[in-house]
Design a protein around this motif. Structure first.
Motif, PDB file in Angstrom:
ATOM      1  N   TYR A  20       0.799  -1.219   0.000  1.00 20.64           N
ATOM      2  CA  TYR A  20       0.000   0.000   0.000  1.00 20.64           C
ATOM      3  C   TYR A  20       0.836   1.276   0.000  1.00 20.64           C
ATOM      4  CZ  TYR A  20      -4.311  -2.616   0.524  1.00 20.64           C
ATOM      5  OH  TYR A  20      -5.373  -3.455   0.307  1.00 20.64           O
ATOM      6  N   SER A  21       2.119   1.136  -0.302  1.00 21.55           N
ATOM      7  CA  SER A  21       2.933   2.335  -0.519  1.00 21.55           C
ATOM      8  C   SER A  21       3.251   2.513  -2.003  1.00 21.55           C
ATOM      9  CB  SER A  21       4.243   2.249   0.277  1.00 21.55           C
ATOM     10  OG  SER A  21       5.069   1.215  -0.223  1.00 21.55           O
ATOM     11  N   ILE A  66       1.904  15.387   3.718  1.00 15.79           N
ATOM     12  CA  ILE A  66       3.270  15.347   4.238  1.00 15.79           C
ATOM     13  C   ILE A  66       4.198  14.554   3.317  1.00 15.79           C
ATOM     14  CG2 ILE A  66       4.720  14.545   6.143  1.00 15.79           C
ATOM     15  CD1 ILE A  66       2.392  15.275   8.033  1.00 15.79           C
ATOM     16  N   PRO A  67       3.843  13.302   2.913  1.00 15.34           N
ATOM     17  CA  PRO A  67       4.719  12.612   1.958  1.00 15.34           C
ATOM     18  C   PRO A  67       4.681  13.348   0.617  1.00 15.34           C
ATOM     19  CG  PRO A  67       3.219  11.072   3.053  1.00 15.34           C
ATOM     20  CD  PRO A  67       2.725  12.454   3.336  1.00 15.34           C
ATOM     21  N   ASN A  89       1.875   8.710  -6.049  1.00 13.87           N
ATOM     22  CA  ASN A  89       2.631   8.754  -7.290  1.00 13.87           C
ATOM     23  C   ASN A  89       4.045   8.243  -7.081  1.00 13.87           C
ATOM     24  OD1 ASN A  89       0.835  10.088  -9.292  1.00 13.87           O
ATOM     25  ND2 ASN A  89       0.840  11.720  -7.782  1.00 13.87           N
ATOM     26  N   ASP A  90       4.685   7.871  -8.179  1.00 14.13           N
ATOM     27  CA  ASP A  90       6.115   7.602  -8.119  1.00 14.13           C
ATOM     28  C   ASP A  90       6.812   8.877  -7.689  1.00 14.13           C
ATOM     29  OD1 ASP A  90       6.556   4.887  -8.893  1.00 14.13           O
ATOM     30  OD2 ASP A  90       5.920   5.423 -10.906  1.00 14.13           O
ATOM     31  N   PRO A 118       6.835   3.762   5.971  1.00 18.37           N
ATOM     32  CA  PRO A 118       6.514   5.108   6.452  1.00 18.37           C
ATOM     33  C   PRO A 118       5.593   5.886   5.521  1.00 18.37           C
ATOM     34  CG  PRO A 118       8.853   4.657   6.695  1.00 18.37           C
ATOM     35  CD  PRO A 118       8.271   3.518   5.910  1.00 18.37           C
ATOM     36  N   ASN A 119       5.783   5.791   4.217  1.00 19.32           N
ATOM     37  CA  ASN A 119       4.972   6.542   3.264  1.00 19.32           C
ATOM     38  C   ASN A 119       3.894   5.677   2.630  1.00 19.32           C
ATOM     39  OD1 ASN A 119       6.441   8.795   3.804  1.00 19.32           O
ATOM     40  ND2 ASN A 119       7.651   8.740   1.935  1.00 19.32           N
ATOM     41  N   SER A 120       3.248   4.859   3.432  1.00 20.08           N
ATOM     42  CA  SER A 120       2.183   3.989   2.935  1.00 20.08           C
ATOM     43  C   SER A 120       0.823   4.604   3.237  1.00 20.08           C
ATOM     44  CB  SER A 120       2.287   2.611   3.591  1.00 20.08           C
ATOM     45  OG  SER A 120       2.040   2.714   4.983  1.00 20.08           O
TER      46      SER A 120
END
Length: 199
Positions: A20-21, A66-67, A89-90, A118-120
């Motif tokens: 899911y990231s 934030i990400p 997005n990539d 962390p960025n999921s």
């Protein structure tokens, strides 16, 4: 294609072996504790956010931006739940990730080992729920009643057609509120929980 919340997003919690990231579009639904109508009133299809609803809106705009590769698409706060589309997005570090509506999306699903990143999507939603809860608890100065139900519902939007259908569903959600499965008539006072706040 008609969007049916019973079929399309209320069943699964997480897909096994799905990362899911990874890039894709995700439709999330987050419900209040015991489906309590705490965030707003809807009159004639119009949304009137209360103090708590404004906190939810503020934290949604903060948390999932934030990400650098996360983009927010359509979202709506309902009296007892929240719908939103998050697009991942990539990201190569050069700040050239696609905007949610700026260009075609990579919506292909690729299997990957189940892992917490962390960025999921899950870290984004957990951060959002936590931030909302913290601010509301500070406002009411207690933590007796939870704000959210545990976990959340999600659906992977695998193509542009499905993405468009879900966008329309979110946009039309307020005017369809009296027919929503989560609608609780205001006169059902016996089921209402109070947060000891004045609005």
């Amino acid at each position: 294609m008609t969007f049916d919340p019973e079929k399309h997003h209320r069943r699964s919690i997480r897909l096994r072996n799905y990362d899911y990231s990874q890039p894709g579009a995700y439709f999330v639904t987050i419900c209040t504790y015991q489906k309590q109508s705490w965030f707003e009133e809807i009159k004639n299809g119009q949304i009137y956010l209360n103090q708590l609803g404004k906190i939810v809106a503020d934290e949604w705009l903060k948390t999932c931006k934030i990400p650098p590769n996360f983009k927010l698409d359509e979202w709506v706060i309902m009296p007892n739940h929240f719908h939103g589309i998050v697009i991942i997005n990539d990201y190569s570090g050069d700040d050239q990730s696609l905007g949610a509506r700026d260009a075609p999306l990579d919506l292909g699903a690729r299997d990957a080992p189940l892992q917490q990143k962390p960025n999921s999507l899950s870290s984004c939603i957990a951060g959002f729920k936590s931030a909302v809860t913290k601010r509301i608890n500070l406002l009411r100065q207690n933590t007796d009643t939870p704000i959210w139900q545990r976990n959340y519902y999600e659906s992977i939007l695998r193509d542009e057609k499905y993405l468009a259908v879900v966008r329309e569903y979110i946009i039309n959600n307020p005017k369809n509120w009296p027919n929503d499965r989560d609608y609780l008539p205001i006169d059902q006072q016996s089921q209402e929980l109070y947060l000891d706040l004045l609005f």
